[in-house]
Design a protein around this motif. Structure first.
Motif, PDB file in Angstrom:
ATOM      1  N   PRO A 169      -6.223   3.539   6.921  1.00 21.56           N
ATOM      2  CA  PRO A 169      -6.447   4.949   6.616  1.00 21.56           C
ATOM      3  C   PRO A 169      -6.305   5.783   7.895  1.00 21.56           C
ATOM      4  CG  PRO A 169      -8.334   3.555   5.991  1.00 21.56           C
ATOM      5  CD  PRO A 169      -7.475   2.768   6.915  1.00 21.56           C
ATOM      6  N   LEU A 170      -5.780   7.000   7.749  1.00 19.71           N
ATOM      7  CA  LEU A 170      -5.588   7.884   8.892  1.00 19.71           C
ATOM      8  C   LEU A 170      -6.171   9.270   8.596  1.00 19.71           C
ATOM      9  CD1 LEU A 170      -1.911   7.150  10.021  1.00 19.71           C
ATOM     10  CD2 LEU A 170      -4.025   6.318  11.059  1.00 19.71           C
ATOM     11  N   ASP A 171      -6.883   9.823   9.580  1.00 22.87           N
ATOM     12  CA  ASP A 171      -7.379  11.194   9.532  1.00 22.87           C
ATOM     13  C   ASP A 171      -6.430  12.042  10.364  1.00 22.87           C
ATOM     14  OD1 ASP A 171      -8.713  13.582   9.649  1.00 22.87           O
ATOM     15  OD2 ASP A 171     -10.382  12.844  10.867  1.00 22.87           O
ATOM     16  N   LEU A 172      -5.520  12.758   9.704  1.00 26.84           N
ATOM     17  CA  LEU A 172      -4.459  13.461  10.412  1.00 26.84           C
ATOM     18  C   LEU A 172      -4.896  14.809  10.984  1.00 26.84           C
ATOM     19  CD1 LEU A 172      -1.453  12.725   8.024  1.00 26.84           C
ATOM     20  CD2 LEU A 172      -2.082  11.541  10.126  1.00 26.84           C
ATOM     21  N   ASN A 173      -5.881  15.466  10.360  1.00 31.55           N
ATOM     22  CA  ASN A 173      -6.266  16.799  10.821  1.00 31.55           C
ATOM     23  C   ASN A 173      -7.607  16.827  11.552  1.00 31.55           C
ATOM     24  OD1 ASN A 173      -8.006  16.410   8.711  1.00 31.55           O
ATOM     25  ND2 ASN A 173      -7.199  18.071   7.425  1.00 31.55           N
ATOM     26  N   GLY A 174      -8.196  15.650  11.797  1.00 31.62           N
ATOM     27  CA  GLY A 174      -9.404  15.573  12.610  1.00 31.62           C
ATOM     28  C   GLY A 174     -10.662  16.108  11.955  1.00 31.62           C
ATOM     29  N   ASP A 175     -10.699  16.152  10.623  1.00 33.87           N
ATOM     30  CA  ASP A 175     -11.897  16.658   9.947  1.00 33.87           C
ATOM     31  C   ASP A 175     -12.863  15.546   9.558  1.00 33.87           C
ATOM     32  OD1 ASP A 175     -10.537  15.455   7.885  1.00 33.87           O
ATOM     33  OD2 ASP A 175     -10.557  17.182   6.538  1.00 33.87           O
ATOM     34  N   GLY A 176     -12.583  14.310   9.993  1.00 36.61           N
ATOM     35  CA  GLY A 176     -13.473  13.192   9.692  1.00 36.61           C
ATOM     36  C   GLY A 176     -13.193  12.527   8.363  1.00 36.61           C
ATOM     37  N   LEU A 177     -12.190  13.012   7.634  1.00 35.55           N
ATOM     38  CA  LEU A 177     -11.843  12.454   6.330  1.00 35.55           C
ATOM     39  C   LEU A 177     -10.437  11.876   6.373  1.00 35.55           C
ATOM     40  CD1 LEU A 177     -13.138  15.340   4.037  1.00 35.55           C
ATOM     41  CD2 LEU A 177     -14.366  13.288   4.751  1.00 35.55           C
ATOM     42  N   ALA A 178     -10.245  10.742   5.719  1.00 35.82           N
ATOM     43  CA  ALA A 178      -8.925  10.110   5.675  1.00 35.82           C
ATOM     44  C   ALA A 178      -7.994  10.921   4.773  1.00 35.82           C
ATOM     45  CB  ALA A 178      -9.035   8.685   5.171  1.00 35.82           C
ATOM     46  N   ASP A 179      -6.787  11.170   5.270  1.00 36.18           N
ATOM     47  CA  ASP A 179      -5.790  11.928   4.517  1.00 36.18           C
ATOM     48  C   ASP A 179      -4.681  11.044   3.965  1.00 36.18           C
ATOM     49  OD1 ASP A 179      -6.907  14.559   5.337  1.00 36.18           O
ATOM     50  OD2 ASP A 179      -6.281  13.854   7.313  1.00 36.18           O
ATOM     51  N   ARG A 180      -4.365   9.966   4.684  1.00 37.11           N
ATOM     52  CA  ARG A 180      -3.299   9.064   4.259  1.00 37.11           C
ATOM     53  C   ARG A 180      -3.734   7.621   4.456  1.00 37.11           C
ATOM     54  NH1 ARG A 180       2.305  11.488   6.859  1.00 37.11           N
ATOM     55  NH2 ARG A 180       2.203  13.571   5.923  1.00 37.11           N
ATOM     56  N   MET A 181      -3.049   6.719   3.729  1.00 40.36           N
ATOM     57  CA  MET A 181      -3.223   5.283   3.923  1.00 40.36           C
ATOM     58  C   MET A 181      -1.842   4.652   4.017  1.00 40.36           C
ATOM     59  SD  MET A 181      -6.299   4.320   1.250  1.00 40.36           S
ATOM     60  CE  MET A 181      -5.255   4.544  -0.196  1.00 40.36           C
ATOM     61  N   TYR A 182      -1.693   3.690   4.915  1.00 40.05           N
ATOM     62  CA  TYR A 182      -0.447   2.956   5.078  1.00 40.05           C
ATOM     63  C   TYR A 182      -0.722   1.461   4.955  1.00 40.05           C
ATOM     64  CZ  TYR A 182       1.709   7.209   6.998  1.00 40.05           C
ATOM     65  OH  TYR A 182       2.200   8.468   7.169  1.00 40.05           O
ATOM     66  N   VAL A 183       0.238   0.716   4.373  1.00 45.39           N
ATOM     67  CA  VAL A 183       0.112  -0.736   4.293  1.00 45.39           C
ATOM     68  C   VAL A 183       1.490  -1.341   4.004  1.00 45.39           C
ATOM     69  CG1 VAL A 183      -0.383  -0.881   1.801  1.00 45.39           C
ATOM     70  CG2 VAL A 183      -1.311  -2.619   3.371  1.00 45.39           C
ATOM     71  N   GLY A 184       1.714  -2.548   4.477  1.00 43.93           N
ATOM     72  CA  GLY A 184       2.959  -3.250   4.217  1.00 43.93           C
ATOM     73  C   GLY A 184       2.769  -4.352   3.186  1.00 43.93           C
ATOM     74  N   ASP A 185       3.871  -4.779   2.533  1.00 35.54           N
ATOM     75  CA  ASP A 185       3.771  -5.850   1.546  1.00 35.54           C
ATOM     76  C   ASP A 185       4.708  -6.999   1.903  1.00 35.54           C
ATOM     77  OD1 ASP A 185       6.373  -5.240   0.659  1.00 35.54           O
ATOM     78  OD2 ASP A 185       5.693  -4.187  -1.137  1.00 35.54           O
ATOM     79  N   MET A 186       4.645  -8.081   1.124  1.00 34.85           N
ATOM     80  CA  MET A 186       5.427  -9.287   1.408  1.00 34.85           C
ATOM     81  C   MET A 186       6.921  -9.104   1.136  1.00 34.85           C
ATOM     82  SD  MET A 186       3.562 -11.691   2.679  1.00 34.85           S
ATOM     83  CE  MET A 186       4.599 -13.136   2.428  1.00 34.85           C
ATOM     84  N   GLY A 187       7.287  -7.981   0.525  1.00 34.59           N
ATOM     85  CA  GLY A 187       8.695  -7.699   0.303  1.00 34.59           C
ATOM     86  C   GLY A 187       9.321  -6.893   1.430  1.00 34.59           C
ATOM     87  N   GLY A 188       8.526  -6.583   2.456  1.00 35.43           N
ATOM     88  CA  GLY A 188       9.039  -5.847   3.600  1.00 35.43           C
ATOM     89  C   GLY A 188       8.904  -4.341   3.483  1.00 35.43           C
ATOM     90  N   ARG A 189       8.260  -3.850   2.433  1.00 36.43           N
ATOM     91  CA  ARG A 189       8.070  -2.414   2.275  1.00 36.43           C
ATOM     92  C   ARG A 189       6.836  -1.942   3.053  1.00 36.43           C
ATOM     93  NH1 ARG A 189       9.005  -4.555  -2.661  1.00 36.43           N
ATOM     94  NH2 ARG A 189      10.818  -3.868  -3.842  1.00 36.43           N
ATOM     95  N   ILE A 190       6.858  -0.675   3.461  1.00 34.69           N
ATOM     96  CA  ILE A 190       5.658   0.004   3.964  1.00 34.69           C
ATOM     97  C   ILE A 190       5.327   1.109   2.967  1.00 34.69           C
ATOM     98  CG2 ILE A 190       4.650   1.423   5.780  1.00 34.69           C
ATOM     99  CD1 ILE A 190       6.306  -0.084   7.788  1.00 34.69           C
ATOM    100  N   TRP A 191       4.079   1.080   2.472  1.00 35.32           N
ATOM    101  CA  TRP A 191       3.641   2.056   1.477  1.00 35.32           C
ATOM    102  C   TRP A 191       2.815   3.147   2.149  1.00 35.32           C
ATOM    103  CZ3 TRP A 191       5.091   1.720  -3.622  1.00 35.32           C
ATOM    104  CH2 TRP A 191       5.653   0.518  -4.039  1.00 35.32           C
TER     105      TRP A 191
END
Length: 231
Positions: free
Chosen positions: A207-229
């Motif tokens: 999870p990433l807090d992009l605007n610094g307000d203490g709340l997560a704005d996005r989530m990133y993760v990879g899978d076994m097929g080589g994708r990044i979500w």
């Protein structure tokens, strides 16, 4: 310890099924926790018979989240420490243990693939990660994790997975199911259905807090097929 001389604890999950806590200065064991589902596996270990395969139980990496007295992550005021961990190759469970009291741990919750909302869990390799998010106008402390690993991937080339191809969000303190993403043909009817989510997700979600307000704005993760979500 004292404020002048604090003493840390070291947490170690092991493949006999125990989560151990040790005093960092003396090396003495403080306590050990064994999930009830693993009780039956102790007797075969006691027999110590030869085996052609390795024994896995608590094979997952733990993560620690510390909440202060207003429920925000981080130190300050009355802290509450919660240890989160899966089972790695040992199974499909995810656990939360309150370790605030150094000598008195308390199991907060556990979930597994036998629970209807988590029927698509594979081996829980994806280290659970805490985040603070806004849901329907309310700020909540949550845990996010990938669906884990599909053991059918072992010694295989490219394949479509039937387990672990999901992402989950649960309440930090109760383990209550909040949200998930998965394939339209999955066992559970995920709120977010993604036709391309065909591969298991053993990686930890970031999870990433992009605007610094203490709340997560996005989530990133990879899978076994080589994708990044990105969510």
């Amino acid at each position: 310890g004292t404020e002048e001389n604090p003493v840390a604890s070291v947490f170690l999950p092991t493949n006999d099924g125990f989560l151990h806590a040790f005093d960092s200065q003396t090396g003495d064991e403080l306590w050990a926790f064994l999930p009830a589902r693993l009780l039956a596996s102790l007797y075969p270990l006691y027999l110590n018979e030869e085996s052609a395969s390795k024994h896995y139980r608590l094979d997952g990496e733990p993560s620690l989240v510390v909440l202060n007295d207003d429920g925000r992550p981080g130190l300050g005021g009355e802290e509450r420490a919660i240890l989160l961990f899966g089972m790695g190759r040992g199974g499909d469970g995810v656990f939360a243990v309150d370790v605030t009291a150094r000598d008195a741990p308390r199991l907060l919750w556990e979930i597994s693939g036998s629970d209807p909302e988590f029927a698509d869990l594979g081996q829980t390799w994806s280290t659970p990660v805490a985040a603070r998010v806004r849901i329907d106008g309310a700020v909540r402390n949550v845990v996010v994790f990938g669906g884990g690993y599909d053991a059918g991937q072992d010694n295989r080339n490219y394949r479509i997975d039937t387990q672990g191809n999901a992402v989950y969000m649960v309440d930090l303190l109760s383990g209550e199911y909040i949200w998930s993403a998965g394939h339209p043909d999955a066992v559970h009817d995920h709120p977010l259905q993604l036709g391309d989510m065909q591969h298991s997700i053993p990686a930890p979600v970031r999870p990433l807090d992009l605007n610094g307000d203490g709340l997560a704005d996005r989530m990133y993760v990879g899978d076994m097929g080589g994708r990044i979500w990105r969510f």
